[in-house]
Write an enzyme that holds these catalytic residues in place. Structure first.
Site, PDB file in Angstrom:
ATOM      1  N   HIS A 101      -5.151  -7.461  -6.806  1.00 12.26           N
ATOM      2  CA  HIS A 101      -5.996  -6.598  -7.643  1.00 12.26           C
ATOM      3  C   HIS A 101      -5.198  -5.383  -8.093  1.00 12.26           C
ATOM      4  CE1 HIS A 101      -6.227  -4.666  -3.703  1.00 12.26           C
ATOM      5  NE2 HIS A 101      -6.636  -3.557  -4.293  1.00 12.26           N
ATOM      6  N   ASP A 103      -6.384  -1.242  -8.659  1.00 14.82           N
ATOM      7  CA  ASP A 103      -7.550  -0.396  -8.378  1.00 14.82           C
ATOM      8  C   ASP A 103      -8.195   0.120  -9.668  1.00 14.82           C
ATOM      9  OD1 ASP A 103      -6.760  -0.669  -5.697  1.00 14.82           O
ATOM     10  OD2 ASP A 103      -5.551   1.157  -5.778  1.00 14.82           O
ATOM     11  N   HIS A 256      -1.493  -5.320  -6.334  1.00 18.67           N
ATOM     12  CA  HIS A 256      -1.142  -5.277  -4.914  1.00 18.67           C
ATOM     13  C   HIS A 256      -2.114  -6.118  -4.098  1.00 18.67           C
ATOM     14  CE1 HIS A 256      -3.752  -1.735  -5.617  1.00 18.67           C
ATOM     15  NE2 HIS A 256      -4.166  -1.888  -4.370  1.00 18.67           N
ATOM     16  N   ARG A 271      -5.918   6.673   1.464  1.00 21.58           N
ATOM     17  CA  ARG A 271      -5.551   6.467   0.053  1.00 21.58           C
ATOM     18  C   ARG A 271      -6.102   7.583  -0.813  1.00 21.58           C
ATOM     19  NH1 ARG A 271      -7.677   1.310  -3.261  1.00 21.58           N
ATOM     20  NH2 ARG A 271      -8.979   2.822  -4.334  1.00 21.58           N
TER      21      ARG A 271
HETATM   22  C1  SIN Z   1      -5.695  -1.103  -1.334  1.00 27.01           C
HETATM   23  O1  SIN Z   1      -5.950  -2.165  -1.863  1.00 27.01           O
HETATM   24  O2  SIN Z   1      -5.824  -0.052  -1.937  1.00 27.01           O
HETATM   25  C2  SIN Z   1      -5.190  -1.071   0.092  1.00 27.01           C
HETATM   26  C3  SIN Z   1      -3.854  -1.675   0.238  1.00 27.01           C
HETATM   27  C4  SIN Z   1      -3.420  -1.746   1.667  1.00 27.01           C
HETATM   28  O3  SIN Z   1      -4.167  -1.374   2.568  1.00 27.01           O
HETATM   29  O4  SIN Z   1      -2.315  -2.195   1.903  1.00 27.01           O
END
Ligand code: SIN
Length: 280
Positions: A101, A103, A256, A271
């Protein structure tokens, strides 16, 4: 002005670079911000080690690149609404972000990027894989590039963060506010990155629902082809976390995937997401 010399070392042939020689707990000067932004534009995701930042320092670092875009659905770190908690406890099976995905693509103005800081990592596993959407675009045939450049796609938060989503049910202690999952946005399927000028394939399997003026059924075969193509190993890099590691990725040019291979152990990440500009 301080003159810190960053070392920028690419991590794979596709994307990603380690940044060495910088302590992010200190305020960055304008020259340093420009250098980091250039590295982000060149490599899609930049990595740092041993950055044991306080929440205030984490937020202050992200704010040097733009205003904070507060995620509507993630639980916040206690006392810090700007910091989304990405957490999995030893007894839990569902992780956050465990599929390809980018974000906030369901927003009219998607986020510029996210700064993810590892607070607690499992003894092994829990890596994050990134993929370069410029490489994915460039590897397509001229014919398909031309077709895609004429298309727009719809992205939605409803099926992912809405009340009926299996994802929300599996992570109900960490995701919430499902009544706010009402965003639908149309974006071009091929973007020109606002800073690097590179062409980017901008669809993702989590949030893209269909092409504009096509039905979801008509869209599915071509979208599936693009998802499989863009997830090829040669467009990827993989990051192994340690406490204090940071990944700062560009949400426009990368995908990611948080690998969920550490059942029985805790993983806690913080995050901070940075607001972007309109995409065309
Ligand atoms: C996310 O998708 O923002 C998290 C990625 C992660 O925890 O590695």
């Amino acid at each position: 002005m301080r003159n810190r010399h960053f070392e920028v070392s690419p991590t794979s042939g596709a994307l990603g670079a380690f940044i060495e020689g910088v302590d992010l707990s200190e305020p960055l000067d304008d020259d340093e911000v420009v250098k980091l932004r250039n590295a982000l534009n060149a490599h899609g995701v930049i990595f740092f080690r041993d950055q044991k930042l306080t929440p205030e320092q984490h937020i202050a670092f992200a704010e040097r690149f733009g205003p904070i875009d507060i995620n509507r659905f993630f639980k916040a770190a206690p006392g810090y609404p700007q910091i989304a908690e990405v957490r999995k406890e030893p007894e839990q099976k569902t992780n956050i972000g465990g599929g390809w995905h980018t974000d906030h693509s369901y927003d009219q103005i998607p986020a510029l990027g996210s700064v993810l800081l590892a607070r607690e990592t499992p003894t092994r596993g829990g890596d994050t894989v990134f993929a370069c959407m410029n490489r994915a675009y460039e590897a397509l045939s001229d014919g398909l590039k031309k077709t895609l450049e004429s298309l727009r796609a719809v992205h939605s938060s409803r099926h992912v963060f809405g009340a009926n989503s299996a994802y929300v049910k599996g992570a109900s202690d960490r995701l919430g506010n499902s009544e706010a999952a009402t965003q639908d946005a149309e974006h071009p399927v091929v973007l020109r990155h606002p800073e690097s000028g590179k062409k980017i394939l901008y669809v993702n399997s989590a949030f893209t629902t269909h092409f504009v003026d096509w039905t979801p059924q008509e869209s599915a075969p071509l979208l599936e082809y693009l998802y499989k193509h863009a997830a090829r190993a040669e467009f990827q890099c993989r990051f192994q976390w340690q406490e204090g590691s940071i990944a700062f990725w560009d949400n426009r040019s990368t995908w990611h995937y948080a690998v969920n291979d550490y059942h029985g152990e805790r993983r806690l990440m913080h995050r901070v997401t940075i607001a972007g500009g309109p995409l065309e």
